[in-house]
Design a protein around this motif. Structure first.
Motif, PDB file in Angstrom:
ATOM      1  N   HIS A  76       0.875  -1.171   0.000  1.00  0.00           N
ATOM      2  CA  HIS A  76       0.000   0.000   0.000  1.00  0.00           C
ATOM      3  C   HIS A  76       0.912   1.221   0.000  1.00  0.00           C
ATOM      4  O   HIS A  76       1.972   1.210   0.633  1.00  0.00           O
ATOM      5  CB  HIS A  76      -0.911  -0.005   1.236  1.00  0.00           C
ATOM      6  CG  HIS A  76      -2.031   0.986   1.175  1.00  0.00           C
ATOM      7  ND1 HIS A  76      -1.858   2.318   1.451  1.00  0.00           N
ATOM      8  CD2 HIS A  76      -3.350   0.836   0.856  1.00  0.00           C
ATOM      9  CE1 HIS A  76      -3.008   2.948   1.314  1.00  0.00           C
ATOM     10  NE2 HIS A  76      -3.936   2.077   0.955  1.00  0.00           N
ATOM     11  N   SER A  77       0.520   2.274  -0.670  1.00  0.00           N
ATOM     12  CA  SER A  77       1.383   3.451  -0.801  1.00  0.00           C
ATOM     13  C   SER A  77       1.618   4.149   0.538  1.00  0.00           C
ATOM     14  O   SER A  77       2.631   4.823   0.721  1.00  0.00           O
ATOM     15  CB  SER A  77       0.784   4.438  -1.804  1.00  0.00           C
ATOM     16  OG  SER A  77      -0.504   4.871  -1.377  1.00  0.00           O
ATOM     17  N   ASN A 158      -3.687  -3.672  -1.813  1.00  0.00           N
ATOM     18  CA  ASN A 158      -4.527  -4.305  -0.796  1.00  0.00           C
ATOM     19  C   ASN A 158      -3.877  -4.350   0.578  1.00  0.00           C
ATOM     20  O   ASN A 158      -4.473  -4.853   1.523  1.00  0.00           O
ATOM     21  CB  ASN A 158      -4.871  -5.735  -1.225  1.00  0.00           C
ATOM     22  CG  ASN A 158      -5.659  -5.763  -2.515  1.00  0.00           C
ATOM     23  OD1 ASN A 158      -6.348  -4.800  -2.856  1.00  0.00           O
ATOM     24  ND2 ASN A 158      -5.546  -6.865  -3.247  1.00  0.00           N
ATOM     25  N   ASP A 159      -2.647  -3.876   0.687  1.00  0.00           N
ATOM     26  CA  ASP A 159      -1.901  -3.843   1.944  1.00  0.00           C
ATOM     27  C   ASP A 159      -1.411  -5.241   2.333  1.00  0.00           C
ATOM     28  O   ASP A 159      -1.925  -6.266   1.849  1.00  0.00           O
ATOM     29  CB  ASP A 159      -2.738  -3.260   3.078  1.00  0.00           C
ATOM     30  CG  ASP A 159      -1.868  -2.662   4.187  1.00  0.00           C
ATOM     31  OD1 ASP A 159      -0.630  -2.655   4.026  1.00  0.00           O
ATOM     32  OD2 ASP A 159      -2.419  -2.211   5.198  1.00  0.00           O
ATOM     33  N   TYR A 550      -3.370   2.189   9.571  1.00  0.00           N
ATOM     34  CA  TYR A 550      -4.192   1.763  10.708  1.00  0.00           C
ATOM     35  C   TYR A 550      -4.587   2.964  11.561  1.00  0.00           C
ATOM     36  O   TYR A 550      -3.974   4.026  11.542  1.00  0.00           O
ATOM     37  CB  TYR A 550      -3.450   0.729  11.565  1.00  0.00           C
ATOM     38  CG  TYR A 550      -2.328   1.305  12.404  1.00  0.00           C
ATOM     39  CD1 TYR A 550      -2.574   1.845  13.680  1.00  0.00           C
ATOM     40  CD2 TYR A 550      -1.013   1.304  11.948  1.00  0.00           C
ATOM     41  CE1 TYR A 550      -1.555   2.368  14.451  1.00  0.00           C
ATOM     42  CE2 TYR A 550       0.020   1.822  12.713  1.00  0.00           C
ATOM     43  CZ  TYR A 550      -0.264   2.363  13.965  1.00  0.00           C
ATOM     44  OH  TYR A 550       0.757   2.889  14.724  1.00  0.00           O
ATOM     45  N   ARG A 551      -5.631   2.747  12.323  1.00  0.00           N
ATOM     46  CA  ARG A 551      -6.039   3.656  13.389  1.00  0.00           C
ATOM     47  C   ARG A 551      -6.524   2.805  14.540  1.00  0.00           C
ATOM     48  O   ARG A 551      -6.865   1.628  14.358  1.00  0.00           O
ATOM     49  CB  ARG A 551      -7.145   4.604  12.912  1.00  0.00           C
ATOM     50  CG  ARG A 551      -8.367   3.884  12.365  1.00  0.00           C
ATOM     51  CD  ARG A 551      -9.417   4.863  11.872  1.00  0.00           C
ATOM     52  NE  ARG A 551     -10.509   4.192  11.180  1.00  0.00           N
ATOM     53  CZ  ARG A 551     -11.524   3.570  11.771  1.00  0.00           C
ATOM     54  NH1 ARG A 551     -11.578   3.531  13.095  1.00  0.00           N
ATOM     55  NH2 ARG A 551     -12.468   2.992  11.058  1.00  0.00           N
ATOM     56  N   LEU A 575      -7.038  -1.120  14.118  1.00  0.00           N
ATOM     57  CA  LEU A 575      -7.843  -1.568  12.996  1.00  0.00           C
ATOM     58  C   LEU A 575      -7.127  -1.133  11.722  1.00  0.00           C
ATOM     59  O   LEU A 575      -6.962   0.066  11.472  1.00  0.00           O
ATOM     60  CB  LEU A 575      -9.251  -0.971  13.034  1.00  0.00           C
ATOM     61  CG  LEU A 575     -10.148  -1.343  11.834  1.00  0.00           C
ATOM     62  CD1 LEU A 575     -10.464  -2.844  11.858  1.00  0.00           C
ATOM     63  CD2 LEU A 575     -11.423  -0.519  11.820  1.00  0.00           C
ATOM     64  N   TYR A 576      -6.697  -2.103  10.928  1.00  0.00           N
ATOM     65  CA  TYR A 576      -6.081  -1.802   9.639  1.00  0.00           C
ATOM     66  C   TYR A 576      -7.201  -1.636   8.623  1.00  0.00           C
ATOM     67  O   TYR A 576      -7.914  -2.592   8.290  1.00  0.00           O
ATOM     68  CB  TYR A 576      -5.107  -2.914   9.252  1.00  0.00           C
ATOM     69  CG  TYR A 576      -3.815  -2.823  10.025  1.00  0.00           C
ATOM     70  CD1 TYR A 576      -2.685  -2.234   9.462  1.00  0.00           C
ATOM     71  CD2 TYR A 576      -3.726  -3.291  11.336  1.00  0.00           C
ATOM     72  CE1 TYR A 576      -1.493  -2.139  10.176  1.00  0.00           C
ATOM     73  CE2 TYR A 576      -2.545  -3.188  12.051  1.00  0.00           C
ATOM     74  CZ  TYR A 576      -1.428  -2.611  11.470  1.00  0.00           C
ATOM     75  OH  TYR A 576      -0.260  -2.504  12.193  1.00  0.00           O
ATOM     76  N   THR A 577      -7.355  -0.385   8.158  1.00  0.00           N
ATOM     77  CA  THR A 577      -8.563  -0.006   7.432  1.00  0.00           C
ATOM     78  C   THR A 577      -8.655  -0.621   6.035  1.00  0.00           C
ATOM     79  O   THR A 577      -9.761  -0.851   5.536  1.00  0.00           O
ATOM     80  CB  THR A 577      -8.629   1.529   7.309  1.00  0.00           C
ATOM     81  OG1 THR A 577      -7.409   2.012   6.712  1.00  0.00           O
ATOM     82  CG2 THR A 577      -8.771   2.157   8.689  1.00  0.00           C
ATOM     83  N   VAL A 578      -7.530  -0.878   5.382  1.00  0.00           N
ATOM     84  CA  VAL A 578      -7.580  -1.414   4.021  1.00  0.00           C
ATOM     85  C   VAL A 578      -8.183  -2.812   4.021  1.00  0.00           C
ATOM     86  O   VAL A 578      -9.066  -3.127   3.221  1.00  0.00           O
ATOM     87  CB  VAL A 578      -6.175  -1.428   3.380  1.00  0.00           C
ATOM     88  CG1 VAL A 578      -6.231  -2.052   1.983  1.00  0.00           C
ATOM     89  CG2 VAL A 578      -5.618  -0.012   3.306  1.00  0.00           C
ATOM     90  N   GLN A 579      -7.704  -3.669   4.925  1.00  0.00           N
ATOM     91  CA  GLN A 579      -8.212  -5.038   5.001  1.00  0.00           C
ATOM     92  C   GLN A 579      -9.282  -5.196   6.082  1.00  0.00           C
ATOM     93  O   GLN A 579      -9.787  -6.302   6.286  1.00  0.00           O
ATOM     94  CB  GLN A 579      -7.056  -6.008   5.269  1.00  0.00           C
ATOM     95  CG  GLN A 579      -6.012  -6.055   4.166  1.00  0.00           C
ATOM     96  CD  GLN A 579      -4.987  -7.158   4.374  1.00  0.00           C
ATOM     97  OE1 GLN A 579      -5.045  -7.912   5.332  1.00  0.00           O
ATOM     98  NE2 GLN A 579      -4.045  -7.270   3.452  1.00  0.00           N
ATOM     99  N   ASN A 580      -9.593  -4.086   6.800  1.00  0.00           N
ATOM    100  CA  ASN A 580     -10.577  -4.116   7.878  1.00  0.00           C
ATOM    101  C   ASN A 580     -10.261  -5.229   8.886  1.00  0.00           C
ATOM    102  O   ASN A 580     -11.128  -6.012   9.290  1.00  0.00           O
ATOM    103  CB  ASN A 580     -11.996  -4.302   7.308  1.00  0.00           C
ATOM    104  CG  ASN A 580     -13.070  -3.926   8.317  1.00  0.00           C
ATOM    105  OD1 ASN A 580     -12.866  -3.037   9.143  1.00  0.00           O
ATOM    106  ND2 ASN A 580     -14.192  -4.607   8.274  1.00  0.00           N
TER     107      ASN A 580
END
Length: 662
Positions: A76-77, A158-159, A550-551, A575-580
């Motif tokens: 992921h960038s 997709n991370d 993440y947040r 929580l890693y937002t890309v893969q939830n």
């Protein structure tokens, strides 16, 4: 363009591997020195092309080239630079490329630094290594190409699996692969020796440093993986007997046995059959681990569960090299001489006992790992073989081995005096007994088993120190003489003692952290306090955290002793937002060799939070001991004797012929 060049470099590496596996091998059979001389250059160039290919894939990750499918699926960038790099091997295709890179590296090292090897043996070793490269390069190009392009690349990737976004994964896989793949050199030496028919003390000395190097990295890789699982997965354990953990542990046990067997072969030219077999089995177990991780038969955070086609391909590679190696061994075993004879009570006897126990322990782990898989494949029934089985089978095999370890270095070759050795180990025995006596006085008989484990750890450590003290005549000669003896002592002797001492340190950490571990699982709100021994832990409140992709939320705790603040801890829920995907980040503080470990569970809407609190007594000694063992291996590697062949027996001078007087 760089991506295409990386792909093309792999094709060229495959062509060079085929040439390096065929021409020098043919030259060795025909005695053609010109063909045998090709092996080093093809091996080095194979490494250069594989290294370029790996660099090309790494570049694609660094620039976030999302036209490459592998980058899209694992990057992921916004990911930090370090995790962009670790993403290269945080997936099946990239990790296989790293596997082949290390395979080519070891071959290149033999080509560059194996100048003391006979030309024929060197050519055969590099040929075998090249054919292993052919198999895995073909596997990558046919089923696991990391350079596949996308016609319509996405804007974002997709991370990487959030659990793998950790500094431990920057270190653990390369170390582990250096150990795994390093075992291929011992295998190549064994196959080359069987083909050449030359298996002697010189061969054992040539193979030892390569086996020792692989063992060193495998030790560090397993230790790093253990510590990563300990702090990253949030469950507070350092070993789970996971099948993938076992897959790396089995080659370590076999390599340990191989190292000790090679010593006997080098010193006494005995155990030739056993040493060759162990060299084949050690790499075979490494290949088995590769199959388990990549075939999809296992579900684990460590595993790359992939499609069955890849698993079948690796299974064919495994059958080819294991089956071929064992078949060649069966054909040649009858031609190997028995070697020197020795009494059961001797250094050779101690090393044979060591090998038997290690091999039996390895077989136990193998059965416990494969039996559930075989049962499910044959009957469809699923069972779990966990810690209780391994503790009941593996542990009892290790106890007699650990008791015997300090005896080995004191025993003489061929025939030893067990009574004299016992006298030299009286101090170690006294120290172990003292630990038990003091422990029983303080804790009572309920802690007897744990105290016996501590006594065994002390026996190992003091026994290792006693060996060096005896050899330098400490307290039995003037201090300067002992110093001179210590300086003149072979580094391999120092390395052996240090490695045995490190084994004792690790055992001490295992026993202490298992027997005197404090665990508290409770629900806390801001302001609540928990007592841990003489300290109190207070939950202060919540803090928002974010970074990369993440947040989440951190919970701040304050640790106090006697009313004074000792430190603060901030475990997190991310929580890693890309893969939830949610993850738990434990907070750990070290006090001497012990640790306070705090991990979060669910956080309620009212602020009530499930908290796991562990006090881990002396747990850092587990990994410190592994580092000491690796340090002992590095010390042994620096011994000059391991860089030259075994000395040849001196020939008796011919009797002088009388010259008649003229």
């Amino acid at each position: 363009m760089i991506v295409e060049l990386g792909h093309y470099a792999l094709v060229l590496a495959l062509a060079l591997a085929i040439a390096g596996g065929t021409l020098p091998f043919y030259g060795a059979l025909r005695g053609d020195e010109r063909l045998m001389a090709i092996a080093p250059s093809t091996t080095i160039m194979q490494f250069v092309f594989v290294a370029f290919s790996f660099a090309a894939l790494t570049h694609a990750y660094l620039v976030s080239d999302f036209s490459v499918l592998n980058v899209v699926e694992n990057s992921h960038s916004l990911k930090p630079l370090l995790y962009k790099i670790t993403g290269v091997w945080g997936n099946h295709e990239g990790s296989m490329l790293l596997w082949v890179l290390i395979l080519a590296l070891f071959g290149a090292l033999v080509a560059l630094f194996g100048n003391n090897l006979p030309l024929k043996l060197k050519a055969l070793v590099l040929s075998v290594q090249a054919w292993i490269g052919v198999a895995f390069l073909t596997f990558i190009l046919a089923t696991s190409n990391p350079f596949i392009r996308l016609l319509n690349p996405p804007v974002e990737g997709n991370d990487l699996n959030p659990v793998l976004q950790d500094i431990g994964l920057a270190v653990h896989p390369p170390l582990l692969y250096l150990g795994y793949v390093g075992c291929s050199i011992s295998f190549a030496f064994a196959i080359a020796a069987l083909i050449d028919g030359r298996i002697d003390a010189a061969w054992a000395r040539w193979v030892r440093p390569w086996t020792l190097t692989a063992w060193l990295f495998l030790t560090l890789g397993i230790a790093m993986g253990s510590y990563w699982a300990y702090y990253e997965l949030g469950w507070g354990g350092w070993w789970f007997w996971d099948p993938v953990e076992n897959a790396s542990f089995m080659p370590w046990l076999a390599a340990t046995a191989l190292l000790h067997s090679a010593i006997v072969m080098e010193k006494r030219e005995a155990l030739k059959i056993w040493t060759i077999l162990l060299a084949i089995l050690t790499f075979s177990l490494s290949l088995l681990g590769t199959f388990l991780v990549r075939s999809g038969v296992l579900t684990s955070v460590h595993a790359f569960a992939t499609d069955p086609t890849r698993g079948i391909f690796i299974l064919c590679i495994l059958c080819l090299f294991i089956g071929g190696g064992l078949a060649l061994f069966a054909l040649r075993a009858g031609t190997l001489s028995q070697g020197g004879l020795f009494a059961p009570i001797s250094r050779e006897g101690a090393l044979v006992f060591n090998n038997l126990m290690l091999t039996a322990a390895c077989a136990t782990v193998l059965v416990g790992t494969l039996y559930p898989l075989a049962l499910e494949a044959l009957t469809g029934e699923k069972i779990s073989v966990g810690a209780p089985f391994f503790n009941m089978t593996f542990g009892p095999l290790m106890v007699p081995l650990l008791i015997a370890v300090p005896f080995g270095p004191f025993l003489a070759w061929k025939r030893g005096d067990i009574i004299a050795v016992g006298e030299r180990l009286l101090f170690a025995f006294g120290a172990a007994v003292l630990v038990v006596v003091i422990g029983l006085a303080l804790m009572g008989f309920s802690a007897a088993m744990s105290l016996l484990g501590l006594a065994l750890a002390v026996w190992l450590m003091v026994g290792a120190a006693s060996e060096i003290a005896f050899r330098i005549k400490l307290f039995r000669a003037p201090l300067m003489e002992s110093w001179r003896r210590g300086v003149g002592l072979p580094r391999s002797a120092w390395g052996t003692a240090v490695a045995h001492f490190g084994l004792g340190v690790t055992l001490l950490g295992i026993i202490a952290s298992t027997a005197w571990n404090t665990e508290i699982i409770t629900t806390m709100k801001p302001g609540d306090t928990v007592t841990i021994g003489s300290r109190t832990l207070t939950m202060d409140g919540f803090l928002p955290v974010s970074g990369g992709t993440y947040r989440g939320t951190a919970v701040r705790f304050t640790l106090r002793q006697g009313g004074a603040v000792v430190t603060t801890l901030e475990p997190e829920k991310r929580l890693y937002t890309v893969q939830n995907t949610p993850t738990t980040e434990a907070s750990i503080k070290t006090f001497g060799f012990s640790q306070l470990y705090v991990s979060l569970g669910d956080i309620g809407a009212d602020g009530a939070t499930t908290v796991r609190i562990y006090w881990k007594t002396l747990i850092t000694l587990i990994w410190l001991g592994a580092m000491v063992m690796a340090g002992g291996a590095a010390l042994s590697l620096s011994d000059r004797r391991l860089r030259v062949g075994a000395p040849k027996p001196a020939r008796r001078a011919a009797p002088a012929t009388a010259v008649p007087a003229e």
